[in-house]
Design a protein around this motif. Structure first.
Motif, mmCIF file in Angstrom:
data_model
loop_
_atom_site.group_PDB
_atom_site.id
_atom_site.type_symbol
_atom_site.label_atom_id
_atom_site.label_comp_id
_atom_site.label_asym_id
_atom_site.label_seq_id
_atom_site.Cartn_x
_atom_site.Cartn_y
_atom_site.Cartn_z
ATOM 1 N N THR A 64 0.870 -1.329 -0.093
ATOM 2 C CA THR A 64 -0.187 -0.009 -0.114
ATOM 3 C C THR A 64 0.814 1.232 0.053
ATOM 4 O O THR A 64 0.438 2.255 -0.247
ATOM 5 N N ASP A 65 2.336 0.997 0.293
ATOM 6 C CA ASP A 65 2.925 2.421 0.571
ATOM 7 C C ASP A 65 3.743 2.648 -1.060
ATOM 8 O O ASP A 65 4.123 1.727 -1.499
ATOM 9 N N ASP A 66 3.726 3.668 -1.481
ATOM 10 C CA ASP A 66 4.095 3.961 -2.872
ATOM 11 C C ASP A 66 5.799 3.568 -2.792
ATOM 12 O O ASP A 66 6.282 2.944 -3.751
ATOM 13 N N TRP A 67 6.560 4.103 -1.578
ATOM 14 C CA TRP A 67 8.017 3.781 -1.544
ATOM 15 C C TRP A 67 8.175 2.256 -1.572
ATOM 16 O O TRP A 67 9.168 1.606 -2.030
ATOM 17 N N ASP A 68 7.449 1.505 -0.673
ATOM 18 C CA ASP A 68 7.536 0.115 -0.644
ATOM 19 C C ASP A 68 7.500 -0.332 -1.987
ATOM 20 O O ASP A 68 7.974 -1.593 -2.473
ATOM 21 N N LYS A 69 6.398 0.171 -2.782
ATOM 22 C CA LYS A 69 6.209 -0.968 -3.847
ATOM 23 C C LYS A 69 7.455 -0.476 -4.926
ATOM 24 O O LYS A 69 7.670 -1.320 -5.624
ATOM 25 N N ARG A 70 7.951 0.911 -4.890
ATOM 26 C CA ARG A 70 9.046 0.821 -5.643
ATOM 27 C C ARG A 70 10.356 0.231 -5.251
ATOM 28 O O ARG A 70 10.972 -0.344 -5.973
ATOM 29 N N CYS A 71 10.380 -0.132 -3.858
ATOM 30 C CA CYS A 71 11.396 -1.028 -3.439
ATOM 31 C C CYS A 71 11.208 -2.691 -3.899
ATOM 32 O O CYS A 71 12.178 -3.063 -4.270
ATOM 33 N N LEU A 72 10.180 -2.754 -3.674
ATOM 34 C CA LEU A 72 9.827 -4.337 -4.172
ATOM 35 C C LEU A 72 10.028 -4.385 -5.440
ATOM 36 O O LEU A 72 10.670 -5.498 -6.056
ATOM 37 N N THR A 73 9.645 -3.350 -6.395
ATOM 38 C CA THR A 73 10.065 -3.670 -7.748
ATOM 39 C C THR A 73 11.525 -3.630 -7.964
ATOM 40 O O THR A 73 12.262 -4.509 -8.757
ATOM 41 N N SER A 74 12.398 -2.638 -7.305
ATOM 42 C CA SER A 74 13.890 -2.779 -7.450
ATOM 43 C C SER A 74 14.347 -4.170 -7.202
ATOM 44 O O SER A 74 15.402 -4.712 -7.580
ATOM 45 N N ILE A 75 14.063 -4.784 -5.924
ATOM 46 C CA ILE A 75 14.332 -6.014 -5.351
ATOM 47 C C ILE A 75 14.104 -7.391 -6.460
ATOM 48 O O ILE A 75 14.876 -8.101 -6.873
ATOM 49 N N LEU A 76 12.913 -6.904 -7.280
ATOM 50 C CA LEU A 76 12.523 -7.996 -8.168
ATOM 51 C C LEU A 76 13.463 -8.267 -9.290
ATOM 52 O O LEU A 76 13.839 -9.236 -9.811
ATOM 53 N N THR A 77 13.925 -6.813 -9.719
ATOM 54 C CA THR A 77 14.875 -7.169 -10.938
ATOM 55 C C THR A 77 16.297 -7.626 -10.490
ATOM 56 O O THR A 77 17.072 -7.971 -11.526
#
Length: 377
Positions: A157-170
């Motif tokens: 739900t947090d925008d920064w958490d979603k950005r962090c998750l996407t970065s980890i996925l890569t």
């Protein structure tokens, strides 16, 4: 059972009826129930039953081993993509373990703790298998969007958490993981084993370190300080909770008597409310140099006075209510019971901490510190 909260009372009465002398139960009758952690599940049913819990694994290695233990050999070994398939599956499982273990670092890991579970991993692997079956080339863009924004990102739900998750996925699920010699971290400890059977992958996971370095999470080594502090506090709390709290020997005081006396002492030493009307008018009155406005110090002191008065009111009212509950004049609520246990353990009650200033002092030193702070103001 957690999905039928309104029926839990009926369930409790039904289970109680099994123990009645008139109950005609088959000798082989057994009642199996499953539930997620919930506050509405009947305590009496828990106390009278055999409980089996399925707790999430702790640590990257344990999390990876659980993923590959539940995996079937045909699913892992017989895909036409060969080594690439195995590396992509390993990357997905490592990503799943990584985002789960980040929670142990508190706010350094995620701004909000998210309950990722094994179903997310299973769905991600099923999507990967379906997309690879329907496409000749690996549709990385679609897979990363589906995995990062929907399967896992749907919980974030947090925008920064979603950005962090996407970065980890890569790092763990992108075209670069298929390159020879690719490492998941600068230290080179973690990487996909390459070609091999499911047993080979399990053997590789068994050889991984028991405690992982913060670099695999993309964090500074000092991030371990937060985790170790939390673990230490949790351990100390458990030790304090299991200590005997009733004095032994003749004339020993009961828990109720000890807490009642402590509540009396705190109430007697609790400072009186701060009264701005009795303060120096030169400090709290309008300033001519500021065209009738209050200066910044006056504003700060006014706000601090209101905060301290709020805290003092909460302390007085909660202690008075606790004393009445100990005497049996009112019901001992869950909040008062937690306050009772905290005072008995020489800890600041949670009810006070919510309106107080940050402090790590035990209860006795905290009360004395509060007196000094109020006197200073």
């Amino acid at each position: 059972c957690h999905l039928c909260a309104s029926w839990m009372v009926s369930l409790e009465n039904l289970v109680k009826s099994f123990a009645s002398p008139d109950a005609a139960l088959h000798p082989d009758f057994r009642l199996f129930m499953s539930s997620m952690p919930t506050k509405v599940f009947p305590i009496s049913v828990l106390q009278n039953g055999v409980k089996v819990t399925n707790e999430p694994p702790k640590g990257l290695r344990a999390n990876l081993m659980r993923s590959f233990t539940e995996m079937q050999a045909p699913f892992f070994e017989e895909n036409e993509r060969g080594v690439a398939w195995k590396q992509m599956i390993f990357g997905l499982c490592f990503f799943h373990a990584n985002i789960q273990e980040r929670k142990k670092f508190g706010p350094l890991g995620w701004n909000i703790k998210y309950e990722f579970n094994d179903n997310d991993r299973e769905v991600a692997m099923a999507n990967l298998e379906m997309f690879l079956r329907e496409n000749d080339e690996v549709p990385w863009e679609a897979l990363t969007f589906l995995t990062g924004q929907i399967t896992y990102g749907g919980r974030v739900t947090d925008d920064w958490d979603k950005r962090c998750l996407t970065s980890i996925l890569t790092r763990f699920f992108s075209p670069q993981i298929l390159r020879d010699g690719y490492k998941y971290s600068p230290g080179g400890v973690y990487h996909a084993p390459g070609d091999g059977s499911l047993a080979d992958y399990r053997a590789y996971i068994e050889a991984l370190p028991l405690s992982e370095d913060p670099e695999i999470f993309g964090l500074h080594p000092n991030a371990n300080i937060t985790f170790e502090t939390q673990e230490t506090q949790r351990l100390i709390k458990c030790i304090v909770d299991v200590q005997p709290r009733v004095a032994s020997g003749a004339g020993g005081k009961t828990k109720d008597e000890i807490v009642f006396e402590l509540a009396e002492q705190i109430l007697q030493s609790n400072p009186a409310l701060l009264d701005i009307e009795q303060a120096d008018r030169a400090l709290f009155g309008p300033q001519e140099a500021l065209k009738g406005k209050l200066n910044s110090l006056s504003t700060l002191l006014t706000q601090e006075t209101e905060r301290f008065n709020k805290l003092l009111r909460v302390i007085s009212s909660s202690l008075a209510e606790l004393k009445r509950a100990i005497k049996g004049l009112v019901v001992m609520s869950a909040e008062l019971e937690r306050m009772f246990d905290a005072i008995l353990s020489n800890q600041v009650p949670e009810l006070w901490e919510t309106v107080a200033y940050p402090s790590l002092k035990p209860l006795g030193a905290w009360v004395k510190d509060l007196e000094l702070r109020v006197e200073f103001v």
